[in-house]
Write a protein that holds these residues in place. Structure first.
Motif, mmCIF file in Angstrom:
data_model
loop_
_atom_site.group_PDB
_atom_site.id
_atom_site.type_symbol
_atom_site.label_atom_id
_atom_site.label_comp_id
_atom_site.label_asym_id
_atom_site.label_seq_id
_atom_site.Cartn_x
_atom_site.Cartn_y
_atom_site.Cartn_z
ATOM 1 N N ASP A 182 3.720 -99.482 46.887
ATOM 2 C CA ASP A 182 2.260 -99.598 46.852
ATOM 3 C C ASP A 182 1.555 -98.257 46.698
ATOM 4 N N PHE A 183 2.144 -97.199 47.274
ATOM 5 C CA PHE A 183 1.452 -95.909 47.306
ATOM 6 C C PHE A 183 2.214 -94.792 46.593
ATOM 7 N N GLY A 184 3.345 -95.141 45.987
ATOM 8 C CA GLY A 184 4.133 -94.116 45.335
ATOM 9 C C GLY A 184 4.630 -93.105 46.352
ATOM 10 N N GLY A 185 4.613 -91.841 45.981
ATOM 11 C CA GLY A 185 5.048 -90.802 46.911
ATOM 12 C C GLY A 185 3.960 -90.312 47.836
ATOM 13 N N LYS A 186 2.822 -91.007 47.869
ATOM 14 C CA LYS A 186 1.678 -90.516 48.638
ATOM 15 C C LYS A 186 1.520 -91.187 50.002
ATOM 16 N N ALA A 187 2.378 -92.158 50.342
ATOM 17 C CA ALA A 187 2.193 -92.937 51.566
ATOM 18 C C ALA A 187 2.091 -92.073 52.812
ATOM 19 N N HIS A 188 2.928 -91.035 52.903
ATOM 20 C CA HIS A 188 2.973 -90.181 54.090
ATOM 21 C C HIS A 188 1.930 -89.063 54.055
ATOM 22 N N GLN A 189 1.235 -88.908 52.952
ATOM 23 C CA GLN A 189 0.292 -87.802 52.846
ATOM 24 C C GLN A 189 -0.903 -87.992 53.777
ATOM 25 N N PRO A 190 -1.444 -86.919 54.343
ATOM 26 C CA PRO A 190 -2.662 -87.029 55.142
ATOM 27 C C PRO A 190 -3.792 -87.639 54.327
ATOM 28 N N ALA A 191 -4.674 -88.337 55.009
ATOM 29 C CA ALA A 191 -5.776 -89.010 54.319
ATOM 30 C C ALA A 191 -6.704 -88.027 53.617
ATOM 31 N N GLY A 192 -6.756 -86.799 54.083
ATOM 32 C CA GLY A 192 -7.641 -85.820 53.464
ATOM 33 C C GLY A 192 -9.017 -85.822 54.096
ATOM 34 N N ASP A 193 -9.995 -85.259 53.404
ATOM 35 C CA ASP A 193 -11.325 -85.113 53.989
ATOM 36 C C ASP A 193 -12.288 -86.211 53.576
ATOM 37 N N ILE A 194 -11.822 -87.194 52.788
ATOM 38 C CA ILE A 194 -12.655 -88.329 52.383
ATOM 39 C C ILE A 194 -11.826 -89.603 52.466
ATOM 40 N N CYS A 195 -12.379 -90.635 53.089
ATOM 41 C CA CYS A 195 -11.724 -91.946 53.159
ATOM 42 C C CYS A 195 -12.666 -93.007 52.603
ATOM 43 N N GLU A 196 -12.170 -93.772 51.653
ATOM 44 C CA GLU A 196 -12.982 -94.825 51.048
ATOM 45 C C GLU A 196 -12.965 -96.077 51.918
ATOM 46 N N VAL A 197 -14.137 -96.636 52.159
ATOM 47 C CA VAL A 197 -14.301 -97.852 52.949
ATOM 48 C C VAL A 197 -14.586 -99.012 52.008
ATOM 49 N N VAL A 198 -13.854 -100.110 52.180
ATOM 50 C CA VAL A 198 -14.020 -101.273 51.314
ATOM 51 C C VAL A 198 -13.936 -102.536 52.151
ATOM 52 N N GLU A 199 -14.643 -103.580 51.767
ATOM 53 C CA GLU A 199 -14.544 -104.845 52.478
ATOM 54 C C GLU A 199 -13.152 -105.437 52.301
ATOM 55 N N LEU A 200 -12.655 -106.054 53.362
ATOM 56 C CA LEU A 200 -11.314 -106.633 53.323
ATOM 57 C C LEU A 200 -11.201 -107.682 52.218
ATOM 58 N N THR A 201 -12.259 -108.440 51.993
ATOM 59 C CA THR A 201 -12.229 -109.473 50.952
ATOM 60 C C THR A 201 -12.044 -108.869 49.568
ATOM 61 N N THR A 202 -12.455 -107.634 49.404
ATOM 62 C CA THR A 202 -12.261 -106.928 48.137
ATOM 63 C C THR A 202 -10.916 -106.229 48.108
ATOM 64 N N TYR A 203 -10.504 -105.702 49.245
ATOM 65 C CA TYR A 203 -9.277 -104.913 49.301
ATOM 66 C C TYR A 203 -8.031 -105.774 49.046
ATOM 67 N N CYS A 204 -7.940 -106.951 49.665
ATOM 68 C CA CYS A 204 -6.730 -107.767 49.497
ATOM 69 C C CYS A 204 -7.061 -109.119 48.853
ATOM 70 N N ARG A 205 -6.074 -109.666 48.141
ATOM 71 C CA ARG A 205 -6.296 -110.911 47.387
ATOM 72 C C ARG A 205 -6.425 -112.135 48.289
ATOM 73 N N GLN A 206 -5.711 -112.138 49.401
ATOM 74 C CA GLN A 206 -5.685 -113.335 50.275
ATOM 75 C C GLN A 206 -5.751 -112.926 51.735
ATOM 76 N N GLN A 207 -6.649 -113.564 52.480
ATOM 77 C CA GLN A 207 -6.710 -113.389 53.927
ATOM 78 C C GLN A 207 -6.229 -114.673 54.578
ATOM 79 N N VAL A 208 -5.185 -114.582 55.359
ATOM 80 C CA VAL A 208 -4.647 -115.760 56.037
ATOM 81 C C VAL A 208 -5.568 -116.107 57.192
ATOM 82 N N GLN A 209 -6.040 -117.341 57.207
ATOM 83 C CA GLN A 209 -6.919 -117.847 58.268
ATOM 84 C C GLN A 209 -6.152 -118.915 59.055
ATOM 85 N N CYS A 210 -5.692 -118.579 60.226
ATOM 86 C CA CYS A 210 -4.895 -119.504 61.011
ATOM 87 C C CYS A 210 -5.712 -120.071 62.171
#
Length: 210
Positions: A182-210
């Protein structure tokens, strides 16, 4: 006796929207699942406006019996909180494909409590108004809190560290192959000085509702 858990400070990261503009605390919608990645590129977090003032804080304990005090919400109404979105039981987490864990403003069939973070994998529930304390299920500790710095003059939010039981080492070990995909070789990298915020409904295709 175990010592008290101390905050762990990472890079100071400004939270921004998908348009690149800083997230303003006063503009965050209440009871909406928002996701960003911190303190590493592949470690997801929830950003939540719980819609009510949270000043009392909570005394909590990690699975290895380290105690700590969560200070409550931030922002103009002290209603904004952030937590690691990695479930403290079997480490379910939101991916681009699916999320078994999310904040629920309303109760559901499997979890009748409202305003909790619910994980459908094993039905652990956490109270985000009490430092993500476990209120139901097999999880042995709260979700790790993400420390937020609120800048009153600008209304901006920054992530600065964590408090509580981190599970990042176990997370990277368990999901190494998936994260590398999912992240290539960047998974372990520090987030850095900017983090993008996104709604979960946009970020993932399916939200399991149990």
């Amino acid at each position: 006796m175990a010592a008290d858990a101390s905050p762990r400070y990472y890079s100071r990261a400004r939270l921004v929207g998908t348009d690149g503009k800083p997230v303003r605390a006063a503009a965050l919608p209440a009871h909406t699942n928002l996701v960003f990645h911190y303190p590493f590129a592949a470690t997801p977090c929830f950003l939540l406006n719980l819609g009510r003032r949270l000043e009392a804080g909570a005394s909590l304990r990690t699975a290895d019996a380290h105690t700590y005090h969560w200070q409550g919400g931030v922002g103009p109404a002290r209603s904004i909180v952030a937590y690691s979105a990695i479930c403290a039981h079997k480490m379910s987490y939101p991916t681009r494909q699916i999320s078994f864990i999310s904040y629920r403003a309303e109760g559901s069939r499997a979890g009748k409590r409202s305003r909790v973070i619910h994980c459908c994998s094993e039905h652990s529930e956490y109270d985000p108004a009490q430092g993500a304390a476990v209120v139901r299920g097999p999880a042995l500790q709260p979700l790790a809190a993400i420390l937020l710095d609120y800048d009153e003059p600008t209304g901006e939010l920054h992530a600065v560290g964590t408090l509580g039981g981190e599970m990042f080492d176990e997370f990277f070990s368990k999901f190494e192959f998936r994260l590398s995909t999912d992240f290539g070789g960047k998974a372990h990298q520090p987030a850095g000085d900017i983090c993008e915020v996104v709604e979960l409904t946009t970020y993932c295709r399916q939200q399991v509702q149990c």
